[in-house]
Design a protein around this motif. Sequence first.
Motif, PDB file in Angstrom:
ATOM      1  N   VAL A 431       0.839  -1.209   0.000  1.00 23.03           N
ATOM      2  CA  VAL A 431       0.000   0.000   0.000  1.00 23.03           C
ATOM      3  C   VAL A 431       0.866   1.247   0.000  1.00 23.03           C
ATOM      4  N   GLN A 432       1.896   1.245   0.827  1.00 26.32           N
ATOM      5  CA  GLN A 432       2.792   2.411   0.891  1.00 26.32           C
ATOM      6  C   GLN A 432       3.603   2.554  -0.390  1.00 26.32           C
ATOM      7  N   GLN A 433       4.003   1.454  -0.983  1.00 20.77           N
ATOM      8  CA  GLN A 433       4.773   1.518  -2.219  1.00 20.77           C
ATOM      9  C   GLN A 433       3.946   2.120  -3.348  1.00 20.77           C
ATOM     10  N   VAL A 434       2.683   1.749  -3.431  1.00 24.11           N
ATOM     11  CA  VAL A 434       1.796   2.331  -4.441  1.00 24.11           C
ATOM     12  C   VAL A 434       1.700   3.837  -4.250  1.00 24.11           C
ATOM     13  N   LYS A 435       1.523   4.264  -3.004  1.00 25.97           N
ATOM     14  CA  LYS A 435       1.424   5.696  -2.717  1.00 25.97           C
ATOM     15  C   LYS A 435       2.716   6.422  -3.042  1.00 25.97           C
ATOM     16  N   ARG A 436       3.856   5.796  -2.700  1.00 23.31           N
ATOM     17  CA  ARG A 436       5.151   6.441  -2.950  1.00 23.31           C
ATOM     18  C   ARG A 436       5.399   6.609  -4.445  1.00 23.31           C
ATOM     19  N   THR A 437       5.136   5.566  -5.222  1.00 21.11           N
ATOM     20  CA  THR A 437       5.403   5.667  -6.658  1.00 21.11           C
ATOM     21  C   THR A 437       4.466   6.668  -7.319  1.00 21.11           C
ATOM     22  N   GLU A 438       3.221   6.686  -6.902  1.00 21.77           N
ATOM     23  CA  GLU A 438       2.273   7.644  -7.475  1.00 21.77           C
ATOM     24  C   GLU A 438       2.676   9.072  -7.134  1.00 21.77           C
ATOM     25  N   ALA A 439       3.090   9.286  -5.876  1.00 24.56           N
ATOM     26  CA  ALA A 439       3.517  10.637  -5.466  1.00 24.56           C
ATOM     27  C   ALA A 439       4.772  11.062  -6.216  1.00 24.56           C
ATOM     28  N   SER A 440       5.732  10.137  -6.364  1.00 21.97           N
ATOM     29  CA  SER A 440       6.967  10.455  -7.063  1.00 21.97           C
ATOM     30  C   SER A 440       6.696  10.797  -8.520  1.00 21.97           C
ATOM     31  N   CYS A 441       5.842   9.983  -9.163  1.00 16.07           N
ATOM     32  CA  CYS A 441       5.539  10.223 -10.566  1.00 16.07           C
ATOM     33  C   CYS A 441       4.714  11.494 -10.763  1.00 16.07           C
ATOM     34  N   ALA A 442       3.837  11.768  -9.807  1.00 16.26           N
ATOM     35  CA  ALA A 442       3.065  13.016  -9.884  1.00 16.26           C
ATOM     36  C   ALA A 442       3.987  14.219  -9.776  1.00 16.26           C
ATOM     37  N   GLY A 443       5.001  14.095  -8.908  1.00 13.59           N
ATOM     38  CA  GLY A 443       5.975  15.173  -8.758  1.00 13.59           C
ATOM     39  C   GLY A 443       6.771  15.426 -10.033  1.00 13.59           C
ATOM     40  N   LYS A 444       6.900  14.397 -10.839  1.00 15.90           N
ATOM     41  CA  LYS A 444       7.608  14.539 -12.118  1.00 15.90           C
ATOM     42  C   LYS A 444       6.655  14.944 -13.247  1.00 15.90           C
ATOM     43  N   GLY A 445       5.377  15.092 -12.896  1.00 14.71           N
ATOM     44  CA  GLY A 445       4.377  15.418 -13.912  1.00 14.71           C
ATOM     45  C   GLY A 445       4.056  14.267 -14.828  1.00 14.71           C
ATOM     46  N   LEU A 446       4.313  13.033 -14.368  1.00 16.19           N
ATOM     47  CA  LEU A 446       4.109  11.850 -15.216  1.00 16.19           C
ATOM     48  C   LEU A 446       2.923  11.010 -14.769  1.00 16.19           C
ATOM     49  N   TYR A 447       2.229  11.438 -13.715  1.00 12.48           N
ATOM     50  CA  TYR A 447       1.092  10.677 -13.230  1.00 12.48           C
ATOM     51  C   TYR A 447       0.053  11.652 -12.698  1.00 12.48           C
ATOM     52  N   PHE A 448      -1.188  11.452 -13.099  1.00 14.74           N
ATOM     53  CA  PHE A 448      -2.247  12.402 -12.704  1.00 14.74           C
ATOM     54  C   PHE A 448      -3.427  11.634 -12.087  1.00 14.74           C
TER      55      PHE A 448
END
Length: 448
Positions: A431-448
């Motif tokens: 669960v935490q890994q999903v949140k971390r990757t989504e947050a990281s990718c959102a920070g790069k503008g690659l996930y919305f």
Amino acid sequence: MKYWQLLTLGLVISTSAFGSVSAYFNQKTSTRYTDPYRNITRNGDNLEAVIIDQIASAKKSIYVAVQEIRLPLIAQALINKKKQGVDVRLVIENNYNFDVTSQRDSTEDNEHEASRVNDLVAFVDANRNGRIEKNELETRDAIYMLRAAQVPIMDDTFDASRGSGLMHHKFIIVDGKSTVVSTANFTMSCIHGDVLAPQSRGNANSMIVVQSPQFAQIFTQEFAQLWGNGRHGNFGQNKAYRPPQTVVVRGVKLTVQFSPTSARFNWEDSVNGLIAKVLSRSTQSIKAALFVFSDQRLADIMERRHDAGVNIGVIIQPSFAFREYSELLDLMGIGLLNSKCEYEPDNNPWRNPVQEAGYANLPKGDMLHHKFAVVDRRAVVVGSQNWSEAANYINDETLVVVEGIGIAEQYAREYDRIKQSASLGPNSWLVQQVKRTEASCAGKGLYF
């Protein structure tokens, strides 16, 4: 273990002049044996003893195709038969075609391979004095023993390539009548337990033994392709494609197919396609214990059966359970972005997640090495084939579909045993890994 002992334990499912089909499990709780190398009495069937008994019965020929062989009692049994004039031949994966005196420098650059070499050195060094002595080589190093006895060994570089992906088979044919099909390599870690980890009990594995000339002939054809002319073999895509072949042994229907399949054939004609056909026939349940599960199409078929009311259960080896390509995530209804902030192609988290999905909990050092599914408690798909594209299109692999209630019940019991201690559902790390990757990718503008 001798034939009469198998009867006493109820391990021979069906037998007559027309043959038999038997199943074995190295972590089964209803049988016990003493590990011949560590002198540990533990639960399970002694898979090595089953193999040695089959070898000992040989009068004419023994053909072995196994990814890795390190158990000296098996090696000595093969050597004894060669001395008696039996035609003994061995095909292995090139990465394991070395003894402790001829380790290749390349293994030191790979952490996993270096660990295997260290385990081999520790196993051969029986007196623990830090030196490999001649008597240890002659009694503990299987490859050294086989070479010294001039047992013919071929690997998958004998087709003038660097190797065919993996020569991942694990089967033996004796006298063209008896066939052993294993998910275990012939190693300490796969069968008995790690030499440096007394608490381990071997990777969870199974084995079937089929007494049938017709069944053996199917495997002899595969071995003949691998062996070629004895100097130049045929591996991977160099082998001729063969569709599934079926025999009936004492009322048990056995269907066999070998990988790899060329991409020029339809996926439905491949080994994973054969798995799909069996899964698609399910009306009640599919229970799978798998080392790797990464074929999207197999997951999609299971979802359709799940939506139709079929009871689904899948347990995976922990180290492969939560990788972004693991189909276990789909079953849980979870998508996991990879390092490129992308989902795997055709990613399909289930809208109606399955509750009985998770990973195995085994003694430290052991892995869930199974590759089986039980369908409706009547059919089993099992063999060396992992549920992956690499197994389907690159590696030399075996798959057997066993349709017989007796064998299916044994595999169902093995699944239930593993399930008892398994961790089901998404854990906190995932669960935490999903949140971390989504947050990281959102920070790069690659996930919305």
